[in-house]
Scaffold this motif. Structure first.
Motif, mmCIF file in Angstrom:
data_model
loop_
_atom_site.group_PDB
_atom_site.id
_atom_site.type_symbol
_atom_site.label_atom_id
_atom_site.label_comp_id
_atom_site.label_asym_id
_atom_site.label_seq_id
_atom_site.Cartn_x
_atom_site.Cartn_y
_atom_site.Cartn_z
ATOM 1 N N ASP A 1 -21.886 34.241 41.966
ATOM 2 C CA ASP A 1 -22.801 35.360 42.186
ATOM 3 C C ASP A 1 -23.075 36.208 41.758
ATOM 4 O OD1 ASP A 1 -20.278 36.108 41.316
ATOM 5 O OD2 ASP A 1 -19.879 37.464 42.627
ATOM 6 N N THR B 1 -28.992 31.733 41.572
ATOM 7 C CA THR B 1 -28.446 32.682 40.932
ATOM 8 C C THR B 1 -26.487 31.523 40.821
ATOM 9 O OG1 THR B 1 -29.142 34.655 42.793
ATOM 10 C CG2 THR B 1 -26.504 34.235 42.575
ATOM 11 N N ASP C 1 -29.398 27.731 49.490
ATOM 12 C CA ASP C 1 -28.450 27.419 49.415
ATOM 13 C C ASP C 1 -28.075 25.736 49.030
ATOM 14 O OD1 ASP C 1 -28.238 30.166 49.602
ATOM 15 O OD2 ASP C 1 -26.893 30.590 51.120
ATOM 16 N N GLN D 1 -23.427 37.493 52.245
ATOM 17 C CA GLN D 1 -24.144 38.273 51.873
ATOM 18 C C GLN D 1 -25.010 39.351 52.804
ATOM 19 O OE1 GLN D 1 -27.494 34.817 51.135
ATOM 20 N NE2 GLN D 1 -27.782 34.883 52.903
ATOM 21 N N ASN E 1 -29.394 29.288 45.377
ATOM 22 C CA ASN E 1 -28.201 30.322 45.548
ATOM 23 C C ASN E 1 -27.229 28.430 44.862
ATOM 24 O OD1 ASN E 1 -28.975 32.487 45.066
ATOM 25 N ND2 ASN E 1 -29.376 32.031 47.738
ATOM 26 N N ASN F 1 -19.471 32.269 51.348
ATOM 27 C CA ASN F 1 -20.741 33.076 50.816
ATOM 28 C C ASN F 1 -20.861 34.546 51.539
ATOM 29 O OD1 ASN F 1 -23.122 34.872 50.130
ATOM 30 N ND2 ASN F 1 -24.054 32.564 51.100
ATOM 31 N N ARG G 1 -23.379 37.701 47.999
ATOM 32 C CA ARG G 1 -24.109 38.017 47.478
ATOM 33 C C ARG G 1 -25.217 38.919 47.894
ATOM 34 N NH1 ARG G 1 -25.342 31.210 47.833
ATOM 35 N NH2 ARG G 1 -23.716 30.766 45.391
#
Length: 454
Positions: A97, A94, A202, A215, A172, A213, A184
């Protein structure tokens, strides 16, 4: 100031564009999310019974939001080679996003489905409609904000009786050459007697920009299913993260969640687990190594809604420098739920007098015939142990490093993938030695196709 207002205004100005570029299902919850946000306020430090975090300050920065879904020049498949030695994984990416398909993502993984929401809404509309947004609680303003602005997500589905042949690894990446916030979203559905192991990593490309982020992860564990979810954060001091994980466990399911933070700026991890079936087992583990100005905050909630279930929760922090850690955990055993075993622990090591740890473990029990315990401790390295090791010719810095590694070893040993366990021991050793580098060394291009980002 209400930091959320700028994002509500952005949504109002860009609503048609956001909805046009999103699957229709995601648009169905936006009005509810906006209503939740209209009067909401983000928690501020000291504003609640236990709050060691100023989320208002985290979200107040003027982040860019890519509502236009503009492509970025960098191809993470070509520039990031995130791999775990001796472990064959199905690798997915990813970027900010946006889900990236690649040759690695097209490998045969049996009947396991991994695809963006935009495809899943067409291929699996019944599952998406039944589960998207059902677990995520929008009374939390960060969850409501994600629901308001999210334009796509990643759907992982394991049909009944299917055992994933290999672990799935999701990398990510932040790679924008400007300050940016992303929303996300991840929906994981594991069918009856099915099994999957998932590793999410991440990373951040550039240490020079501020990223956030926000998420939301929803996990549905059907009857007799097994789920391992490992969440590794290794980013930069300017990368912030607010992550909310929601879990629905059915009868006989077995769920392991292990969150590990090695390098970050600010992190808030929220875990909400609903144990809804008998004989379900839950393991919730967390490990943080923080130094400098790092801040890591974990809030957990496990609700036992059925009898004869078992949960084990352990979070460990090692803090140095001016780092700040926080843990607020609650276990709830509801009425008419006997024979529940629930254990919660929080152990913390402060390596410097300037490091700070806030902790609040809680039990709330409304039935008899249970075995439950909780506890917390904050301390420093054992001076006697340090002295003993020094007398054996071990330097002071090496002795400190060895003791800190031993302190967190049991959290790593809870990993049920041997190759990943070995890799984490290696990464932790490098982190304590001060030689752990981040993914900025990949030096991939990270320019947006153009700068028209709101």
């Amino acid at each position: 100031m209400n930091a959320l207002k700028q994002y509500i205004d952005l949504y109002d100005e860009s609503r048609a564009l956001i909805e046009q570029q999103s699957p229709a299902l995601l648009n169905t919850l936006r009005n509810t999310a906006r209503e939740q946000l209209r009067e909401a306020r983000l928690p501020r430090k000291g504003s609640e019974d236990f709050e060691a975090t100023d989320l208002e300050e985290v979200f107040a920065h003027d982040y860019g939001v890519n509502v236009n879904r503009l492509p970025f020049d960098a191809d993470p498949v070509e520039t990031f080679h995130c791999d775990v030695p001796n472990m064959s994984t199905c690798l997915y990416y990813t970027s900010n996003d946006a889900f990236h398909s690649s040759a690695t993502a097209e490998r045969n993984i049996g009947q396991v489905v991994v695809e963006p929401f935009s495809m899943a809404a067409v291929d699996y509309p019944e599952l998406m409609n039944a589960h998207y947004g059902r677990l995520a609680c929008m009374s939390d303003p960060t969850v409501a904000l994600n629901t308001l602005l999210v334009q796509d997500g990643l759907f992982i589905y394991v049909p009944d009786g299917v055992v994933a042949e290999r672990p799935i690894q999701l990398v990510n990446i932040f790679n924008a050459a400007l300050d940016m916030m992303v929303q996300r979203r991840l929906l994981i559905i594991v069918g009856k007697n099915a099994s999957i192991k998932l590793l999410a990593c991440d990373h951040t490309q550039s240490p020079d920009y501020r990223y956030l982020n926000n998420q939301v992860i929803e996990i549905v564990a059907m009857q007799g299913s097994t789920i391992d979810f490992y969440d590794l954060e290794e980013s930069t001091p300017l990368t912030h993260r607010v992550s909310s994980v929601f879990v629905d466990q059915h009868e006989g399911s077995n769920v392991l969640i292990d969150g590990i933070t090695l390098v970050n700026g600010f992190t808030r991890n929220n875990y909400h687990v609903e144990v809804n079936g008998e004989h379900a087992e839950t393991q919730l583990l967390g490990m943080t190594i923080a130094s400098g100005e790092q801040h890591v905050d974990s809030h957990t909630f496990i609700s036992h809604n059925a009898p004869r279930c078992h949960s084990n929760e352990m979070f460990k922090y090692v803090l140095d420098g001016n780092a700040v850690g926080a843990f607020a955990g609650k276990i709830l055993v509801k009425p008419d739920c006997p024979r529940v075993e629930a254990y919660q622990g929080n152990r913390n090591l402060c390596g410097a007098p300037t490091a700070k740890m806030y902790t609040k473990p809680q039990l709330e029990i409304y039935t008899d015939d249970v075995m439950c315990s909780h506890g917390s401790a904050v301390g420093q390295l054992d001076e006697d142990a340090l002295f003993y090791m020094r007398t054996r010719g071990i330097s002071s810095s090496e002795a400190r490093r060895l003791l800190m590694q031993a302190f967190v070893a049991d959290v790593i040993d809870g990993v049920r993938l041997d190759a990943l366990k070995d890799r984490l021991h290696y990464l932790v050793e490098k982190r304590f030695a001060g030689t752990l580098s981040n993914c900025a060394s990949c030096m991939a291009a990270c320019r947006p196709a153009n700068k028209e980002i709101s």
